[in-house]
Write an enzyme that holds these catalytic residues in place. Sequence first.
Site, PDB file in Angstrom:
ATOM      1  CE  LYS A  42     -12.498  -3.624  -1.763  1.00 15.72           C
ATOM      2  NZ  LYS A  42     -13.424  -4.259  -0.866  1.00 15.72           N
ATOM      3  CE  LYS A  96      -5.441  -8.245  -1.990  1.00 13.08           C
ATOM      4  NZ  LYS A  96      -5.824  -7.927  -0.657  1.00 13.08           N
ATOM      5  CE  LYS A 127      -4.363  -1.665   1.718  1.00  9.84           C
ATOM      6  NZ  LYS A 127      -5.381  -1.666   2.756  1.00  9.84           N
TER       7      LYS A 127
HETATM    8  P1  TYM Z   1     -10.650  -6.359   2.843  1.00 12.53           P
HETATM    9  O1  TYM Z   1     -11.767  -5.375   2.948  1.00 12.53           O
HETATM   10  O2  TYM Z   1      -9.495  -6.023   1.977  1.00 12.53           O
HETATM   11  O3  TYM Z   1     -11.209  -7.761   2.381  1.00 12.53           O
HETATM   12  C1  TYM Z   1     -12.303  -8.376   3.029  1.00 12.53           C
HETATM   13  C2  TYM Z   1     -12.112  -9.883   3.103  1.00 12.53           C
HETATM   14  O4  TYM Z   1     -11.980 -10.428   1.788  1.00 12.53           O
HETATM   15  C3  TYM Z   1     -10.801 -11.218   1.725  1.00 12.53           C
HETATM   16  N1  TYM Z   1     -10.236 -11.112   0.360  1.00 12.53           N
HETATM   17  C4  TYM Z   1      -9.916 -12.152  -0.404  1.00 12.53           C
HETATM   18  N2  TYM Z   1     -10.000 -13.481  -0.209  1.00 12.53           N
HETATM   19  C5  TYM Z   1      -9.604 -14.286  -1.209  1.00 12.53           C
HETATM   20  N3  TYM Z   1      -9.124 -13.837  -2.400  1.00 12.53           N
HETATM   21  C6  TYM Z   1      -9.020 -12.511  -2.641  1.00 12.53           C
HETATM   22  N4  TYM Z   1      -8.572 -12.079  -3.805  1.00 12.53           N
HETATM   23  C7  TYM Z   1      -9.431 -11.605  -1.621  1.00 12.53           C
HETATM   24  N5  TYM Z   1      -9.467 -10.260  -1.532  1.00 12.53           N
HETATM   25  C8  TYM Z   1      -9.964  -9.968  -0.301  1.00 12.53           C
HETATM   26  C9  TYM Z   1      -9.873 -10.623   2.768  1.00 12.53           C
HETATM   27  O5  TYM Z   1      -8.899 -11.551   3.173  1.00 12.53           O
HETATM   28  C10 TYM Z   1     -10.844 -10.281   3.867  1.00 12.53           C
HETATM   29  O6  TYM Z   1     -11.118 -11.420   4.662  1.00 12.53           O
HETATM   30  N6  TYM Z   1      -8.147  -5.610   7.101  1.00 12.53           N
HETATM   31  C11 TYM Z   1      -9.290  -6.259   6.522  1.00 12.53           C
HETATM   32  C12 TYM Z   1     -10.599  -5.852   7.149  1.00 12.53           C
HETATM   33  C13 TYM Z   1     -10.637  -5.982   8.637  1.00 12.53           C
HETATM   34  C14 TYM Z   1     -10.800  -7.189   9.370  1.00 12.53           C
HETATM   35  C15 TYM Z   1     -10.804  -6.811  10.731  1.00 12.53           C
HETATM   36  C16 TYM Z   1     -10.937  -8.503   8.985  1.00 12.53           C
HETATM   37  C17 TYM Z   1     -10.553  -4.970   9.540  1.00 12.53           C
HETATM   38  N7  TYM Z   1     -10.664  -5.462  10.778  1.00 12.53           N
HETATM   39  C18 TYM Z   1     -10.940  -7.753  11.752  1.00 12.53           C
HETATM   40  C19 TYM Z   1     -11.068  -9.450  10.031  1.00 12.53           C
HETATM   41  C20 TYM Z   1     -11.065  -9.069  11.367  1.00 12.53           C
HETATM   42  C21 TYM Z   1      -9.351  -5.909   5.045  1.00 12.53           C
HETATM   43  O7  TYM Z   1      -8.821  -4.942   4.601  1.00 12.53           O
HETATM   44  O8  TYM Z   1     -10.134  -6.742   4.309  1.00 12.53           O
END
Ligand code: TYM
Length: 335
Positions: A200, A197, A115
Amino acid sequence: MNMDKKVIFSGVQPSGELTLGNYLGAIKNWVKLQDEYNCYYCIVDLHAITVPKEAKILRKRSLELLASYIACGIDPEKNTLFIQSHVSAHAELSWVLNCMTYMGELNRMTQFKEKAKKNEANLNAGLFTYPVLMAADILLYQADLVPVGHDQKQHLEIARDLANRFNNRYSETFKVPDPYITKVGARIMSLQDPTSKMSKSDENDNGYILLLDKPDAITRKIKRAVTDSENLVKYNDEQLGIKNLMTIYSTITGESIEEIESKYEGKGYGQFKGDLAEVIIEGLRPVREKFDYLMKNKDYLENIYMEGANIAEKTARKTLRKVYKKVGFIPRKFK
Ligand code: TYM
């Protein structure tokens, strides 16, 4: 809510529309776990502002994300669905944990490094301490399990380390959470570059499928997905493009990789891709329909996040009170 059940916490950032990666890597598993666990599913808007957003857009995305959770099959009657900024304990615990986190630990985070490269012009401190806020999210609810995609694994390790560190320094306070990362589906890759990966924030919109993509867009993106010249539907690391498409097929249909291999033996990529597009379209159709319906019922959504915040607040405050006491803050007195 059954208090004997084990606890789950997870969240998604309202930073854009959900991708098939978010759905297959995380939310689809949440749906499976909702009967067995006491689940908190959060819209992590505090996390989302680490990359600047227009206020109006952030509000819209947050509500859409709530509607998406429900449209994906998360039952608001069984789970606590809430918006992170409604429960101030997240920011408060995050500060305490920040004071126990080492710069070196955060410097090692691969997601921060990536990032940081993309946001050189706005390398704010929030991006750096983001995993600490995430740890606070999880630890406030004494979560046993955190269902996430593979990309969050490193962040989960920090949450575990911080829980242990606090427990050792003061006394037993936090549950040490376990990650829940599935074998197949936890890493859905870009359709245009199967070594990175699906995200979006990809500049090429052929790289990802959105949950609300129209059927013709899905067909087009799958047809254009990068494969190889083998024309063999086989699951291996030499054919990363087809491996990714097979993963998507398997996660949606529940068919095993072996079953898919034998089904497509002697058949080429053309047929496989055509069928996969259908599988995705049909898999997402009910989600799209329910989403459209929910977005017309804003009062219903408001009611859900209002009640969710009340429940979440109680649990979170209880943990935060313990933390404040152990750290040495004088408890506030009320008249
Ligand atoms: P975020 O918003 O980027 O993504 C949400 C969830 O989707 C999963 N994910 C994927 N899984 C498989 N393949 C992919 N290409 C892919 N892209 C995204 C992510 O692993 C995630 O589970 N930091 C986290 C949000 C968060 C969170 C938390 C999660 C904040 N606090 C506490 C769990 C517990 C995030 O940015 O996810």
